[in-house]
Design a protein around this motif. Structure first.
Motif, PDB file in Angstrom:
ATOM      1  N   ASP A 499       0.588  -1.230   0.128  1.00  0.00           N
ATOM      2  CA  ASP A 499      -0.161  -0.022  -0.016  1.00  0.00           C
ATOM      3  C   ASP A 499       0.835   1.289   0.056  1.00  0.00           C
ATOM      4  OD1 ASP A 499      -2.964  -0.957   0.387  1.00  0.00           O
ATOM      5  OD2 ASP A 499      -1.929  -1.837   1.911  1.00  0.00           O
ATOM      6  N   LEU A 500       0.781   2.023  -0.994  1.00  0.00           N
ATOM      7  CA  LEU A 500       1.517   3.210  -1.223  1.00  0.00           C
ATOM      8  C   LEU A 500       0.561   4.347  -0.620  1.00  0.00           C
ATOM      9  CD1 LEU A 500       3.697   5.163  -1.671  1.00  0.00           C
ATOM     10  CD2 LEU A 500       3.068   4.684  -4.172  1.00  0.00           C
ATOM     11  N   VAL A 501       0.829   5.170   0.549  1.00  0.00           N
ATOM     12  CA  VAL A 501      -0.241   5.996   0.964  1.00  0.00           C
ATOM     13  C   VAL A 501       0.282   7.450   0.637  1.00  0.00           C
ATOM     14  CG1 VAL A 501      -1.378   6.915   2.995  1.00  0.00           C
ATOM     15  CG2 VAL A 501      -0.813   4.449   2.825  1.00  0.00           C
ATOM     16  N   ILE A 502      -0.161   8.050  -0.212  1.00  0.00           N
ATOM     17  CA  ILE A 502       0.198   9.522  -0.471  1.00  0.00           C
ATOM     18  C   ILE A 502      -0.341  10.557   0.496  1.00  0.00           C
ATOM     19  CG2 ILE A 502       0.459  11.342  -2.055  1.00  0.00           C
ATOM     20  CD1 ILE A 502       2.125   8.637  -2.618  1.00  0.00           C
ATOM     21  N   HIS A 503       0.325  11.241   1.313  1.00  0.00           N
ATOM     22  CA  HIS A 503      -0.182  11.756   2.473  1.00  0.00           C
ATOM     23  C   HIS A 503      -0.340  13.413   2.101  1.00  0.00           C
ATOM     24  CE1 HIS A 503       4.222  12.117   3.723  1.00  0.00           C
ATOM     25  NE2 HIS A 503       4.012  13.356   3.367  1.00  0.00           N
ATOM     26  N   ALA A 504      -1.198  14.072   2.696  1.00  0.00           N
ATOM     27  CA  ALA A 504      -1.251  15.636   2.417  1.00  0.00           C
ATOM     28  C   ALA A 504       0.272  16.233   2.744  1.00  0.00           C
ATOM     29  CB  ALA A 504      -2.081  16.141   3.677  1.00  0.00           C
ATOM     30  N   THR A 505       0.231  17.518   1.946  1.00  0.00           N
ATOM     31  CA  THR A 505       1.356  18.509   1.966  1.00  0.00           C
ATOM     32  C   THR A 505       0.785  19.410   2.959  1.00  0.00           C
ATOM     33  OG1 THR A 505       1.940  18.069  -0.205  1.00  0.00           O
ATOM     34  CG2 THR A 505       2.949  19.841   0.768  1.00  0.00           C
ATOM     35  N   ILE A 506       1.717  19.747   4.020  1.00  0.00           N
ATOM     36  CA  ILE A 506       1.336  20.941   4.940  1.00  0.00           C
ATOM     37  C   ILE A 506       1.664  22.255   4.555  1.00  0.00           C
ATOM     38  CG2 ILE A 506       1.372  21.788   7.224  1.00  0.00           C
ATOM     39  CD1 ILE A 506       1.906  18.965   8.291  1.00  0.00           C
ATOM     40  N   LEU A 507       0.790  23.164   3.970  1.00  0.00           N
ATOM     41  CA  LEU A 507       1.134  24.316   3.545  1.00  0.00           C
ATOM     42  C   LEU A 507       0.940  25.529   4.691  1.00  0.00           C
ATOM     43  CD1 LEU A 507      -1.365  24.078   0.703  1.00  0.00           C
ATOM     44  CD2 LEU A 507       1.004  23.686   0.659  1.00  0.00           C
ATOM     45  N   THR A 508       1.208  26.528   4.240  1.00  0.00           N
ATOM     46  CA  THR A 508       1.524  27.740   5.488  1.00  0.00           C
ATOM     47  C   THR A 508      -0.165  28.215   5.736  1.00  0.00           C
ATOM     48  OG1 THR A 508       1.450  29.557   3.870  1.00  0.00           O
ATOM     49  CG2 THR A 508       3.403  28.632   4.820  1.00  0.00           C
ATOM     50  N   SER A 509      -0.378  28.863   6.523  1.00  0.00           N
ATOM     51  CA  SER A 509      -2.006  29.414   6.612  1.00  0.00           C
ATOM     52  C   SER A 509      -2.418  30.085   5.639  1.00  0.00           C
ATOM     53  CB  SER A 509      -1.853  30.065   8.119  1.00  0.00           C
ATOM     54  OG  SER A 509      -1.205  31.315   8.165  1.00  0.00           O
ATOM     55  N   GLU A 510      -1.431  30.360   4.743  1.00  0.00           N
ATOM     56  CA  GLU A 510      -1.892  31.331   3.718  1.00  0.00           C
ATOM     57  C   GLU A 510      -1.965  30.397   2.460  1.00  0.00           C
ATOM     58  OE1 GLU A 510       0.836  32.909   5.533  1.00  0.00           O
ATOM     59  OE2 GLU A 510      -0.914  34.158   6.487  1.00  0.00           O
ATOM     60  N   GLY A 511      -1.659  29.068   2.644  1.00  0.00           N
ATOM     61  CA  GLY A 511      -1.843  28.178   1.495  1.00  0.00           C
ATOM     62  C   GLY A 511      -0.579  28.027   0.808  1.00  0.00           C
ATOM     63  N   LYS A 512       0.534  28.627   1.099  1.00  0.00           N
ATOM     64  CA  LYS A 512       1.482  28.512   0.393  1.00  0.00           C
ATOM     65  C   LYS A 512       2.381  27.265   0.743  1.00  0.00           C
ATOM     66  CE  LYS A 512       0.919  31.878  -2.402  1.00  0.00           C
ATOM     67  NZ  LYS A 512       0.789  33.287  -1.696  1.00  0.00           N
ATOM     68  N   ARG A 513       3.459  26.955  -0.189  1.00  0.00           N
ATOM     69  CA  ARG A 513       4.254  25.976   0.615  1.00  0.00           C
ATOM     70  C   ARG A 513       5.187  26.380   1.403  1.00  0.00           C
ATOM     71  NH1 ARG A 513       4.590  21.249  -3.024  1.00  0.00           N
ATOM     72  NH2 ARG A 513       6.010  19.974  -1.758  1.00  0.00           N
ATOM     73  N   MET A 514       5.500  25.768   2.433  1.00  0.00           N
ATOM     74  CA  MET A 514       6.337  26.113   3.645  1.00  0.00           C
ATOM     75  C   MET A 514       7.792  26.009   3.081  1.00  0.00           C
ATOM     76  SD  MET A 514       5.164  24.598   7.305  1.00  0.00           S
ATOM     77  CE  MET A 514       3.582  24.943   7.983  1.00  0.00           C
ATOM     78  N   ASP A 549      -4.443  18.673   1.040  1.00  0.00           N
ATOM     79  CA  ASP A 549      -3.543  19.701   1.399  1.00  0.00           C
ATOM     80  C   ASP A 549      -4.069  20.033   2.918  1.00  0.00           C
ATOM     81  OD1 ASP A 549      -1.732  18.734  -0.211  1.00  0.00           O
ATOM     82  OD2 ASP A 549      -1.853  20.727  -1.415  1.00  0.00           O
ATOM     83  N   ILE A 550      -2.961  20.551   3.814  1.00  0.00           N
ATOM     84  CA  ILE A 550      -3.203  21.033   4.907  1.00  0.00           C
ATOM     85  C   ILE A 550      -2.812  22.650   5.084  1.00  0.00           C
ATOM     86  CG2 ILE A 550      -2.891  20.876   7.397  1.00  0.00           C
ATOM     87  CD1 ILE A 550      -2.613  18.110   7.086  1.00  0.00           C
ATOM     88  N   ARG A 551      -3.757  23.469   5.433  1.00  0.00           N
ATOM     89  CA  ARG A 551      -3.370  24.709   5.659  1.00  0.00           C
ATOM     90  C   ARG A 551      -3.264  24.652   7.065  1.00  0.00           C
ATOM     91  NH1 ARG A 551      -5.916  30.010   2.773  1.00  0.00           N
ATOM     92  NH2 ARG A 551      -6.069  29.227   0.625  1.00  0.00           N
ATOM     93  N   TRP A 552      -2.040  24.879   7.627  1.00  0.00           N
ATOM     94  CA  TRP A 552      -1.468  24.913   9.150  1.00  0.00           C
ATOM     95  C   TRP A 552      -2.331  25.571   9.920  1.00  0.00           C
ATOM     96  CZ3 TRP A 552      -0.184  21.197  12.023  1.00  0.00           C
ATOM     97  CH2 TRP A 552       0.310  21.412  13.225  1.00  0.00           C
ATOM     98  N   ALA A 553      -2.851  25.174  11.000  1.00  0.00           N
ATOM     99  CA  ALA A 553      -3.719  25.903  12.053  1.00  0.00           C
ATOM    100  C   ALA A 553      -3.127  25.273  13.316  1.00  0.00           C
ATOM    101  CB  ALA A 553      -5.069  25.615  11.508  1.00  0.00           C
ATOM    102  N   GLU A 554      -2.210  25.997  14.024  1.00  0.00           N
ATOM    103  CA  GLU A 554      -1.643  25.613  15.277  1.00  0.00           C
ATOM    104  C   GLU A 554      -2.958  25.721  16.422  1.00  0.00           C
ATOM    105  OE1 GLU A 554       1.878  27.433  16.191  1.00  0.00           O
ATOM    106  OE2 GLU A 554       1.946  27.154  18.335  1.00  0.00           O
ATOM    107  N   GLU A 555      -3.982  26.149  16.118  1.00  0.00           N
ATOM    108  CA  GLU A 555      -5.056  26.145  17.331  1.00  0.00           C
ATOM    109  C   GLU A 555      -5.505  24.617  17.542  1.00  0.00           C
ATOM    110  OE1 GLU A 555      -7.034  28.289  14.291  1.00  0.00           O
ATOM    111  OE2 GLU A 555      -8.824  26.661  14.087  1.00  0.00           O
ATOM    112  N   HIS A 556      -5.305  23.552  16.529  1.00  0.00           N
ATOM    113  CA  HIS A 556      -5.516  22.226  16.678  1.00  0.00           C
ATOM    114  C   HIS A 556      -4.473  21.484  17.626  1.00  0.00           C
ATOM    115  CE1 HIS A 556      -8.800  22.684  14.090  1.00  0.00           C
ATOM    116  NE2 HIS A 556      -7.968  23.110  13.099  1.00  0.00           N
ATOM    117  N   VAL A 557      -3.470  22.184  17.781  1.00  0.00           N
ATOM    118  CA  VAL A 557      -2.492  21.604  18.721  1.00  0.00           C
ATOM    119  C   VAL A 557      -2.895  21.910  20.202  1.00  0.00           C
ATOM    120  CG1 VAL A 557      -0.225  21.819  19.550  1.00  0.00           C
ATOM    121  CG2 VAL A 557      -0.536  21.681  16.926  1.00  0.00           C
ATOM    122  N   VAL A 558      -3.364  23.070  20.201  1.00  0.00           N
ATOM    123  CA  VAL A 558      -3.920  23.629  21.519  1.00  0.00           C
ATOM    124  C   VAL A 558      -4.879  22.948  21.857  1.00  0.00           C
ATOM    125  CG1 VAL A 558      -4.596  25.679  22.798  1.00  0.00           C
ATOM    126  CG2 VAL A 558      -3.022  26.196  21.085  1.00  0.00           C
ATOM    127  N   ALA A 559      -5.847  22.483  20.846  1.00  0.00           N
ATOM    128  CA  ALA A 559      -6.845  21.589  21.149  1.00  0.00           C
ATOM    129  C   ALA A 559      -6.695  20.298  21.882  1.00  0.00           C
ATOM    130  CB  ALA A 559      -7.871  21.425  20.004  1.00  0.00           C
TER     131      ALA A 559
END
Length: 697
Positions: A499-514, A549-559
RNA sequence: GCGCGCGUAGCUCAGUUGGUUAGAGCGCUUGCUCGACACGCAAGAGGUCAGAGGUUCGAAUCCUCUCGCGCGCACCA
């Protein structure tokens, strides 16, 4: 309250007090090594971790990848599999060489000042110092890797394996050396394969130049010096009269010294018919410069009468063949000069603004110079067929399936693989008199079976190959995944993973590549420092919904951090309520509806989590158990359990403990530290570490 | 140009094969210091589901088109 006092259960959960201690306990237990797992762990489950470059430190992409891998690994271990997750690092040829060269530059030296041998010693030293750092960072994340099996793509056994692989292809006649036009990075001073290229939009000029009776548009007038033909489309009526004929054109004389005014020179050039010329674009006539354009080189391959003149050298400067007027000039300089000259002698018809994509080096961003070069190639036709078939037949399954397209698209249009690189750090080509090294991906391609012992027929190889799952970013589907698939089939006769699992790419909160250089990256170590590893894992997994793709949101870490505290306190409450009771070995028998219901609801939730993990839907799985634990177990059931009709009843106490213990098991793959810590406090005879407890049934 | 993905509450995202008042986390409002937890509890506000058209008894969900964003491939003479 005795449980609480005895175990030092304080009111708020502080990850800093526990995480490192717990990781040490796991490591000391030896249970990350499948050889030490209890007998009941029979069926093998294996992942070989995508080896990070020895240049790097952990970034968000790594964090996501290793966290979801660890979720799967821990889940499978609890399901009773004999789990091996194998770590390692990649020597990362060009990338590492660049880093060390940069370091040298600070001392005012180049690698040539040191010479090959001393330079390599320097790189090895660098590797010894920094190579393990990223692996240590994985411990902080909680990754349950078998450190006793750690490998490096240039350790002694690996070097031997790479040599074997090369010679195998060589004996089959699939490796050849040839003069071909390839992508050249004049900064890294090496060739690159067609996958090691990125494109960048560039504003430039489009120059229209008089070529006898026709006008030709180009963004690279300096390559004009290497023109050896003109080409028109076979169906293009406008130029039919010239096709197949030599025509006389006026050009600039490249052998007039720079100090003198430019002069015209009449030259003869062949016009050929080729479908590569697009009648719709520009004037419809193209100049053919086989030494400095890959498409043009292919045209030359179809028309053997077309000669090749190399006017740009490996150093990015004009060669002697370009003519003494331009010799030694950097490409940009030469371009300006020739434009000036063409203008002066009246051959420049006009200039337009133009936006197009230029190919740049994926390692250093330098604009690439296609040029004619002597390189080693691996024939791809047979291997591409194998790779294709593996996915068509379902031996390797993409998740999500749509990424197959990218894979097939590459395989169906494949060119032979340019495997030689003109750098020093890497695997030497194992043939007499060869100084080049192999593309770093040549050795990466062998990772899943070399790390298990190939070419030796080891027990590990027999047990764990093919591995079960690989997960990585879409960016390396062809660069790495495809090449592992054909390499596995070629050398071990089996696909490297199922199984080859292609995971999300994490982007900045603006939707740009980190990006490190732009300073837009989030440092996962900072998150761990600030919120703890469990909360970081929670925040990342919470957002990992499918391949989106993930637009990074740190609030979920707080959660996540809040959730850990909730678990901690709910556990305190349960222990306080159930003093002198032990966790029941089996599901408690219940007569009261509230007790029966919470057990049923838990089981339904557990089943959803199980199904989600099995389908690689880690975010959904976490949402499910979170919702159950907080809103059903805590908000409803624990409140009910305080009331007289339930309180202090034997079956209630059993239910409280059983559901709590079972929930901890289901939560463990996601937030391993806090669950292990609470587990330690639970009253149970013959208790094992939670990492090898059995997934609740 | 071809293909893929996305556009749902202020923000980050879920919404399985079309079916009751569209969900979560964070944020916001109003109460709660009642012995697990204020990193909390209870109640609540907030959405023309990008836009237009269509299929259907019924569409966030299916079809067509438009707009916007991201990505891959091709082009890049």
């Amino acid at each position: 309250m005795t449980h609480m006092k005895d175990s030092g259960f304080s009111k708020a959960y502080d990850p800093k007090e526990h995480e490192q201690v717990i990781y040490k306990r796991w490591e000391d237990s030896g249970l990350f090594n499948p050889d030490n797992l209890p007998e009941r762990h029979t069926q093998p489950f294996c992942m070989t971790m995508a080896p990070p470059n020895v240049t790097g430190s952990l970034h968000m992409g790594h964090a996501l990848e290793y966290i979801i891998s660890d979720v799967l690994i821990r889940y499978k271990r609890m399901r009773g599999y004999r789990v091996l997750w194998l770590p390692g690092t990649d020597h990362a040829g060009i990338a590492t060489q660049n880093v060390v060269e940069k370091e040298l530059k600070k001392e005012g030296k180049t690698r040539h000042d040191l010479g090959r041998e001393k330079f390599l010693l320097r790189v090895w030293k660098w590797k010894e110092t920094y190579g393990e750092i990223i692996l240590d960072q994985l411990r902080k994340l909680g990754a349950s890797l078998d450190w006793s099996r750690t490998r490096f793509t240039m350790d002694t056994a690996y070097q031997k394996a790479v040599e074997m692989a090369f010679l195998h292809y060589h004996q089959k006649g699939w490796i050849y050396k040839g003069k071909r036009t390839i992508n050249w990075c004049s900064r890294c001073v090496t060739s690159l394969s067609d996958l090691e290229i990125e494109y960048r939009e560039e504003k430039t000029k489009f120059y229209y130049i008089q070529y006898g009776p026709v006008i030709i548009g180009t963004v690279r007038p300096e390559t004009k010096l290497g023109d050896t033909a003109l080409a028109v489309h076979p169906d293009d009526e406008r130029y039919r009269q010239y096709a197949g004929k030599e025509i006389l054109i006026q050009s600039v004389d490249p052998n007039v010294p720079r100090t003198e005014a430019p002069r015209l020179k009449e030259i003869s050039i062949k016009v050929i018919s080729d479908e590569a010329a697009n009648p719709e674009f520009g004037s419809g006539v193209i100049k053919v410069t086989p030494a400095h354009d890959i498409t043009d080189f292919e045209i030359k391959e179809r028309h053997h009468e077309v000669p090749v003149i190399k006017v740009i050298g490996e150093d990015g400067r004009m060669t002697h063949e370009a003519g003494i007027r331009y010799e030694g000039m950097a490409v940009r300089e030469a371009r300006e000069q020739i434009v000036k000259d063409l203008e002066a002698i009246g051959l420049l018809s006009r200039i337009e603004d133009y936006i197009h994509n230029v190919a740049v080096c994926y390692r250093c961003g330098t604009v690439l110079e296609p040029l004619l070069s002597d390189q080693w190639f691996l024939k791809m036709d047979e291997l591409a067929k194998k790779a294709r078939e593996a996915v068509v037949s379902g031996k390797v399954v993409f998740h999500p399936k749509r990424w197959e397209k990218l894979y097939f698209n590459w395989l169906d249009n494949i060119r032979d693989w340019c495997i030689s690189r003109q750098i020093w750090w890497g695997h030497r080509i194992p043939l007499e008199g060869e100084t080049d090294v192999l593309d770093t991906w040549f050795s990466s391609a062998l990772w899943p079976f070399v790390t298990l012992g190939w070419p030796k027929k080891t027990k590990d190889l027999a047990t764990y190959y093919p591995t079960n799952v690989l997960t990585n970013d879409r960016g390396i589907i062809n660069l790495w995944d495809a090449r592992m698939i054909f390499s596995g089939l070629e050398f071990v006769n089996e696909v490297p993973f199922k199984d080859l699992v292609i995971h999300a790419t994490i982007l900045t909160s603006e939707g740009k590549r980190m990006s490190k250089s732009l300073g837009t990256g989030i440092d996962p170590l900072r998150l761990i420092e600030k919120h703890g590893a469990d909360a970081t894992r929670f925040g990342i997994i919470w957002q990992a919904m499918g391949g989106q793709d993930i637009r990074w949101a740190e609030e979920h870490v707080v959660a996540g951090k809040k959730f850990l505290n909730k678990i901690w306190n709910a556990s305190r409450f349960v222990l306080q309520q159930t003093e002198n009771s032990n966790i029941p070995d089996a599901k408690p028998k219940t007569t009261l509806d509230a007790n029966s219901n919470i057990i049923q609801t838990f089981e339904a939730s557990r089943d959803r989590v199980t199904a989600h993990i099995e389908h690689f839907e880690f975010g959904q799985a976490l949402h499910d158990i979170y919702d159950f634990f907080w809103h059903t177990f805590c908000d409803q059931y624990l409140e009910n359990a305080k009331h007289p009709e339930l309180k202090d009843k034997k079956e209630t106490n059993e239910t409280l403990l059983w559901v709590l213990a079972s929930s901890l098991k289901v939560l463990h793959p996601f937030i391993p530290f806090v669950t292990e810590r609470v587990w330690e406090n639970l009253p149970k005879e013959k208790k094992e570490l939670l990492i090898i407890e059995t997934w609740p049934r």
